[in-house]
Structure formats: C-alpha cells, structure tokens
Design a protein around this motif. Sequence first.
Motif, mmCIF file in Angstrom:
data_model
loop_
_atom_site.group_PDB
_atom_site.id
_atom_site.type_symbol
_atom_site.label_atom_id
_atom_site.label_comp_id
_atom_site.label_asym_id
_atom_site.label_seq_id
_atom_site.Cartn_x
_atom_site.Cartn_y
_atom_site.Cartn_z
ATOM 1 N N GLY A 71 18.406 57.189 2.359
ATOM 2 C CA GLY A 71 17.388 57.095 3.398
ATOM 3 C C GLY A 71 16.182 56.302 2.962
ATOM 4 O O GLY A 71 15.628 55.509 3.722
ATOM 5 N N PHE A 72 15.773 56.490 1.724
ATOM 6 C CA PHE A 72 14.579 55.826 1.211
ATOM 7 C C PHE A 72 14.831 54.355 0.917
ATOM 8 O O PHE A 72 14.000 53.507 1.194
ATOM 9 C CB PHE A 72 14.092 56.539 -0.053
ATOM 10 N N GLY A 110 19.531 52.823 3.340
ATOM 11 C CA GLY A 110 20.042 53.249 4.644
ATOM 12 C C GLY A 110 21.395 53.910 4.523
ATOM 13 O O GLY A 110 21.866 54.228 3.435
ATOM 14 N N SER A 111 22.028 54.100 5.606
ATOM 15 C CA SER A 111 23.300 54.827 5.654
ATOM 16 C C SER A 111 24.462 53.877 5.348
ATOM 17 O O SER A 111 24.984 53.223 6.238
ATOM 18 C CB SER A 111 23.474 55.462 7.026
ATOM 19 N N THR A 118 17.897 60.733 7.364
ATOM 20 C CA THR A 118 16.949 60.386 8.422
ATOM 21 C C THR A 118 15.526 60.808 8.060
ATOM 22 O O THR A 118 14.575 60.032 8.228
ATOM 23 C CB THR A 118 17.377 61.044 9.747
ATOM 24 N N THR A 122 13.874 58.527 5.569
ATOM 25 C CA THR A 122 13.440 57.206 6.029
ATOM 26 C C THR A 122 12.000 57.234 6.528
ATOM 27 O O THR A 122 11.352 56.203 6.572
ATOM 28 C CB THR A 122 14.340 56.673 7.171
ATOM 29 N N ARG A 123 11.506 58.424 6.896
ATOM 30 C CA ARG A 123 10.177 58.520 7.507
ATOM 31 C C ARG A 123 9.170 59.332 6.708
ATOM 32 O O ARG A 123 7.995 59.339 7.038
ATOM 33 C CB ARG A 123 10.314 59.157 8.887
ATOM 34 N N TRP A 158 9.785 61.003 -0.193
ATOM 35 C CA TRP A 158 11.121 61.250 -0.723
ATOM 36 C C TRP A 158 11.192 62.536 -1.544
ATOM 37 O O TRP A 158 12.162 63.293 -1.429
ATOM 38 C CB TRP A 158 11.630 60.059 -1.536
#
Length: 193
Positions: free
Chosen positions: A56-57, A60-61, A128, A131-132, A135
Amino acid sequence: MLVSFALSSVAIFVAELGDKSQLLAMTFATRYRAWQVLVGITVATVLVHALSVALGFGIGSALPNGWVELCAGVAFLGFALWTLRGDELDDSGNAAASGRGVRAALLAVTVAFMLAELGDKTMLATVTLATRHDWLGTWLGSTLGMVAADALAIVAGLLLARRLSSRAVRYGAASLFAVFGGWMIISSLPSIG
C-alpha cells in the motif's frame, strides 16, 4: 500515527469478524494449545500486514491474487488430510515429541494463517489504509485488530472442544479445511483462467 493506529485497529477488527480466518482460529484452538494458536496467528499477521503495508505504501496492489488463492486452497486441502490423519501419541512418545509438537503446531498455524490472509479482505483493507495513512500506525493497528478478533475465535474454539468428542472435532476441522480449500480454489479460477 495514533489516528492511523486507531483507525486500522477498529477497521481490521470489524473486517475480521466472521471471516474464514476466525473459523480457522476456532478450528486450530480445538486441536492445539491456545497460546500456540495465538503465537502462530500473531507471527503470520505481523508478516502479512507488513507486506500489505509495504504494498500500500510503496508499489500498490501487485500480488497475483488468483494464483495466491489457488495455492492457498491446495494447502488447505493438505491441512484437511493432515487433520484427518491425526497426531496420535502414546504416553512414552509425548515427552520425546513435545518440543517437535510445539514447533509443528506453530508452523502449521503460522503457514495456514499466512496463506489464508494473502489476498483476503483484511489484507486488501490494510493495503488501502496504508495508501492514505501512516505506515507504522497502520501496520501496528491492523495487526492488533486482527489478533484481537482471532483471539475471540480461539476462546470460542476452546469452548467447542470441551463440548465435543475429539473425533467430532477432528472430522469437523478437516471438513472446514476442505471447504475453505475448495472455496479458495473455485474462487481463484476466474482470475487465473
């Protein structure tokens, strides 16, 4: 970091309720000691959620979820067969195998949980969140939420084990592993085919 920790803890705890991992924790609690199951779950969760946060950090997937789920399904079918076989020891063999039994239990629980969680909704939720949000807070919070939810399942598994015969527990556990394995294999086919 505290907001990420709190959000991740609650989100993953709720996402884990009723998940196959909780049923897996219940099943293992009828077979192994509660501390062995909890340690195996914790190790698997720390590793899988570290991977989730990294995905996520950073990138991505990117995991091929279909293939991961197919491999996990095959492994679960293997766990079903292993459970049916049983681990019968007489009293003279208990002392010699106690160290090996602990290691085998920890390895079985850790591997099963890692496989069950790869590509699972809690892993995707952790990706998810990472990502926001921070971490470290996401990793620690998601790990705590997952372990707390599965600890509840361990307690339920212990209560079931007291009320059922060892034969019923063994066949029930093997059936759950087989169902989960078949379900994972079937659900992976559309994404790899």
